[in-house]
Design a protein around this motif. Structure first.
Motif, PDB file in Angstrom:
ATOM      1  N   TYR A 147       0.991  -1.075   0.162  1.00 33.31           N
ATOM      2  CA  TYR A 147       0.254  -0.075   0.048  1.00 33.31           C
ATOM      3  C   TYR A 147       0.518   1.074   0.180  1.00 33.31           C
ATOM      4  O   TYR A 147       1.831   1.229   0.140  1.00 33.31           O
ATOM      5  N   SER A 203      -1.036   7.882  -0.670  1.00 33.63           N
ATOM      6  CA  SER A 203      -2.681   7.790  -0.728  1.00 33.63           C
ATOM      7  C   SER A 203      -3.255   6.927  -0.936  1.00 33.63           C
ATOM      8  O   SER A 203      -4.883   7.077  -1.195  1.00 33.63           O
ATOM      9  N   GLU A 235      -3.288   4.187  -1.372  1.00 35.12           N
ATOM     10  CA  GLU A 235      -3.920   3.050  -2.481  1.00 35.12           C
ATOM     11  C   GLU A 235      -3.198   1.955  -2.386  1.00 35.12           C
ATOM     12  O   GLU A 235      -2.118   2.024  -1.724  1.00 35.12           O
TER      13      GLU A 235
END
Length: 396
Positions: A194, A198, A200
């Motif tokens: 990860y 962000s 993500e």
């Protein structure tokens, strides 16, 4: 980056076929910035009652160390890694007990004194923040692990040790788990990469699947610069999620000490850069020591709600408990911070102070006096605890 390895089958707890040691290749790196960090999220499903004590990071670090050592150490007769003839070629040592190559330039402290053969471990842990937690069967246990720089090449060894990690269990031996008392059992459901800024995510492994993916999400210097630019130039608040243990002139810092924090961050980043990143960039950072320390000396603590939390950690090597406690809570600092913001952001990623491999020295930085939501926004496994008041002093 291509596939990490082609022949390994990772299915924890399902009789997987594991790749032999020599079939796990090392990645090659060119043009590495001073540092790159890779952030992993481990999700485990508890199968029998599992209890973590006041130092969950210590339990996790011990379990990982034991699993990797049992799976890959080729010379278990050696008392320590430093005494082993395979030291410079062993992946176990490279990850868990790295040491300076005697032929390489000696790493130096800020005062010019050598560090000796030990160098920083290329990983840190982000443990669960609820200390003394009991997990019942069916519950999830989630923690983070950060690999630093080129040592992401050792990720295959970590993942290939997962079956041993499951076999040995975790936490305190409990009588309800059998006689004699046994540690809690769990199964690894998934491992993700990860991006802490962000949010993500990238799935690397999921239980029952035969393919493992190479992590492509990483934090690089430009990510750090962009995050730093979003911080105030005059005021920042540091939320110490896990105990911060700093020593100044041989004495523990039991109140927030910004200058010592910056000095330890500089030392840590220089060492990590030399060992796992770009040594030339690390030397460039070293050239700025005087300027950065002078800036740090002008910054003052405006307010803080920190407290000292004692915490023991049992050392198998020393055969006794050692203290790893430190400051928890929040501290707001004011002053000319523009030139120090990137340094503080790097500290979020690699931790600072003593016992970072056990999860200590983990903090978040924000521009608000009250802190912000970054711990839950940027570290996804904290979202389920967003409204909990943690023993380690951060209120999400």
């Amino acid at each position: 980056m291509g596939q990490l390895w082609s022949s390994a089958v990772l299915c924890p707890g399902q009789g997987r076929a594991e790749a032999p040691l020599m079939d796990v290749p090392f990645l090659t790196w060119k043009g590495e910035p001073m540092l790159t960090t890779y952030h992993l999220l481990w999700t485990m499903r508890v199968e029998t009652p599992l209890e973590l004590d006041a130092s969950p990071g210590t339990a996790l670090r011990g379990a990982l160390f034991s699993a990797i050592w049992r799976r890959f150490c080729m010379n278990k007769q050696a008392r320590t890694c430093l005494e082993c003839q395979l030291l410079q070629v062993c992946p176990v040592s490279a990850l868990l007990a790295p040491a300076d190559d005697l032929r390489a330039p000696t790493l130096q402290r800020l005062n010019g004194q050598p560090w000796g053969r030990d160098i920083p471990r290329p990983y840190v842990l982000e443990p669960p923040l609820e200390v003394g937690r009991r997990y019942e069967p069916g519950e999830q246990l989630v923690f983070g692990m950060t690999l630093i720089g080129r040592r992401v090449e050792l990720l295959p060894y970590v993942m290939l040790s997962s079956q041993e990690l499951e076999r040995q269990g975790l936490g305190r031996p409990l009588p309800e788990n059998g006689s004699p008392p046994r540690r809690g059992e769990f199964r690894i459901e998934q491992i993700e990469a990860y991006h802490p800024f962000s949010g993500e995510r990238q799935q690397l492994y999921r239980a029952g699947e035969r393919q493992v993916t190479t992590p492509t999400l990483a934090v690089r210097a430009e990510d750090v610069r962009q995050r730093a630019l979003a911080l105030s130039e005059q005021r920042v608040t540091l939320a110490f999620l896990t105990p911060l243990r700093l020593v100044r002139h041989g004495t523990l810092c039991k109140e927030p000490d910004f200058a010592t924090l910056v000095q330890r961050l500089l030392e840590r980043l220089e060492q990590l850069g030399q060992a796992y990143g770009d040594a030339e960039e690390a030397r460039a950072l070293a050239a700025q020591r005087g300027r950065l320390l002078a800036l740090a000396a002008t910054v003052r603590c405006e307010k803080h709600t920190t407290r000292w939390q004692d915490m023991p950690s049992y050392s198998r090597r020393l055969r006794r408990a050692t203290p790893i406690g430190g400051l928890v809570g929040q501290a707001t600092f004011v002053g000319e911070l523009a030139g120090l913001r990137e340094l503080l952001v790097w500290g979020e990623l690699v931790h600072v102070g003593k016992d970072v491999v056990k999860g200590d020295g983990w903090y978040r930085v924000s521009s608000s006096v009250k802190g912000d939501s970054l711990p839950t926004a940027c570290f996804p496994w904290l979202q389920s605890h967003a409204h909990a008041s943690f023993s380690w002093g951060y209120d999400g």
